[in-house]
Design a protein around this motif. Sequence first.
Motif, PDB file in Angstrom:
ATOM      1  N   SER A  69      27.702  55.651   7.181  1.00 22.45           N
ATOM      2  CA  SER A  69      28.949  56.373   6.932  1.00 22.45           C
ATOM      3  C   SER A  69      28.821  57.300   5.747  1.00 22.45           C
ATOM      4  O   SER A  69      28.232  56.935   4.728  1.00 22.45           O
ATOM      5  N   ASN A  73      34.734  56.204   7.501  1.00 15.04           N
ATOM      6  CA  ASN A  73      35.326  55.919   8.807  1.00 15.04           C
ATOM      7  C   ASN A  73      34.513  54.887   9.583  1.00 15.04           C
ATOM      8  O   ASN A  73      35.066  53.975  10.205  1.00 15.04           O
ATOM      9  N   SER A 116      28.124  57.763  11.777  1.00 12.76           N
ATOM     10  CA  SER A 116      28.563  59.154  11.847  1.00 12.76           C
ATOM     11  C   SER A 116      27.330  60.047  11.806  1.00 12.76           C
ATOM     12  O   SER A 116      26.192  59.574  11.693  1.00 12.76           O
ATOM     13  N   TYR A 189      39.218  59.503  16.753  1.00 15.65           N
ATOM     14  CA  TYR A 189      38.325  58.473  17.261  1.00 15.65           C
ATOM     15  C   TYR A 189      38.979  57.128  17.547  1.00 15.65           C
ATOM     16  O   TYR A 189      38.372  56.264  18.185  1.00 15.65           O
ATOM     17  N   GLU A 190      40.192  56.890  17.072  1.00 12.35           N
ATOM     18  CA  GLU A 190      40.757  55.541  17.089  1.00 12.35           C
ATOM     19  C   GLU A 190      40.818  54.907  18.480  1.00 12.35           C
ATOM     20  O   GLU A 190      40.395  53.766  18.683  1.00 12.35           O
ATOM     21  N   ARG A 232      46.439  55.853   8.796  1.00 16.32           N
ATOM     22  CA  ARG A 232      46.253  57.002   9.679  1.00 16.32           C
ATOM     23  C   ARG A 232      47.265  57.014  10.825  1.00 16.32           C
ATOM     24  O   ARG A 232      47.769  58.068  11.208  1.00 16.32           O
ATOM     25  N   ASP A 440      42.229  57.909   2.432  1.00 17.80           N
ATOM     26  CA  ASP A 440      40.970  57.761   3.147  1.00 17.80           C
ATOM     27  C   ASP A 440      39.931  57.281   2.131  1.00 17.80           C
ATOM     28  O   ASP A 440      39.429  58.058   1.328  1.00 17.80           O
TER      29      ASP A 440
END
Length: 599
Positions: A69, A73, A116, A189-190, A232, A440
């Motif tokens: 990461s 995230n 990522s 992306y959730e 989020r 975040d």
Amino acid sequence: MTTDFSTSPFSGEQQQRLSQLLAELRTDQIYWLAGYLSAYCATPSERGAVPSAPEQTTSKPELTILFGSQTGNAEGIAEQLAAQANDQGIVAKVVDLADYKPKQIKQEQWLALVTSTHGEGEPPDNTLDFHEYVMGKKAPKLDSLKFSVLALGDSSYEFFCETGKQLDQRFSELGGTAITERVDCDVDYEELAEQWISKLLHTISEQSGSSGPTVSGLSSSAATATESTYNRKNPFKATVLTNQLLNGRGSSKEVRHIEFSLEGSGLHYKPGDALAVCPENPPELVSELIRALGFDPNGRVNLADDEHSLQDALTHYREITLLTPPLLKQWAELADSDELCALVSDTAELRRWSEGRDLLDLIRQWPAQKLTAQQLVDSLRKLPPRLYSISSSQAADEDEVHITVAAVRYSSHGRDRAGVASTWLADRLEEGAEVPVYIDSNKTFALPDNDETPVIMIGPGTGVAPFRAFMQEREERDATGDNWLLFGDRSFRSDFLYQTEWLKWRESGLLSKLDVAFSRDQQEKRYVQHCLVEQGADVWAWLNRGAAIYVCGDADKMAPDVHQTLLSIVSEHGNMTAEQAEDFLRQMNRDKRYQRDVY
């Protein structure tokens, strides 16, 4: 939290070990432990009997969850997977790839990788060693490995989810078995991540014969009971307290200092974290799009089973200023255009054409004659939040959060353009306005735990934002470590961001060293890397004293140039070869002494 052991049955050494363990645990881990102990103690049939370990009728699958990461995230998804796995009786552990010994992979049986992709297809900083080992000649056979990969990325980049794709393919080449297909996630992306988690855990339970959880207690959802409910999915509406222009007269830039109230939110942040802002698209562009398509702005469309007007959907929920390859491919079919189909098949040409264009350009050049409003919104990805490095310390301003925003304005292809969030914040939000935000977290960009550690902060332009937070935090903590800032921008007179504060800290002695580079104040361009070269001996001396280096700002040119300059400094002043210098900085990265927050 202080624990009273005055009446406990534990010995002094046990008390010390228990206190240390509790201090290291996250909230979700504490709740899980409480539930486990409750079931553990309920086992004995006789009152007062010493409980024995719970019987294991079947061995539980052990899942190792690795994350790579750059912003946090992937780590968040990894922890979500672990919590749900433990709820279902799968023994799961989460490991930062920076802390994982790559050779250990040949011992793994069940493995989940969440990673990522950084920059133009590069692994995140904490994944470099693992990526190099697995992709190299020394990688072992993985015939016993059962794995699944979740890749995070941004489809506007050419090498979308490249790191996840590479490692997924490599695991298979080495003999591993993919128990679920790799899932590639865009900035939204959730939903895909949740589907991947559900399918992965179901598959592991099915293939391993796991019978589900063996202990009762609070579920993973209870772990957040004491945390803020704002995130989020449910952003907090923060009130704008200050919206102030930082640049002086005559500047060619527009950078704003914006302060928000977090009062009543329960949100907490640390220096290095980012504030996620949920923006609105420019109303003029939304109206122009609807007119060009001939749609009714009040016409109804469905978004995730909720009904909205088209105007509202395009203003708040859909991306309209960025053209991604998936959108262009889909639009080629909607417009039934051979020309656009040919363009989509040529990656380099598609990238060139897309640069500086938006949805309005697309529909004007290739109109879709039979398009409906619902098809339009279905073809667009969700409007993602914009992340801004936090430029304040909560220790100094408990109920506030500050960000530093450069307004993006430019012209291309005959039209004036503007950054979605930056100009929304700069132009349309006055004091008292409410903005949906959440924190975040960024665990890969944080101050040293030891307040005596010297820090070198390299942050040109708005890259200086987190270092203002660093200085406020160190001031509040009475940190004794030296602090060195290297800042650059265009002009000393108009672009020295937060100049008064830096000079105050230098005068007080908190800022031990300050070097600046203003590119337009002399004939020859001057940047922060020039300061580094000139101060090479001092940089090396600070590194030998254990200093940590932080770099924040532009990922395309500044960060690579600074990295190369640091390599040269280490090589020259440390008397190392280029390869040894690279290994030196790589070790600093492993030790969390070389951290970057670049975009």
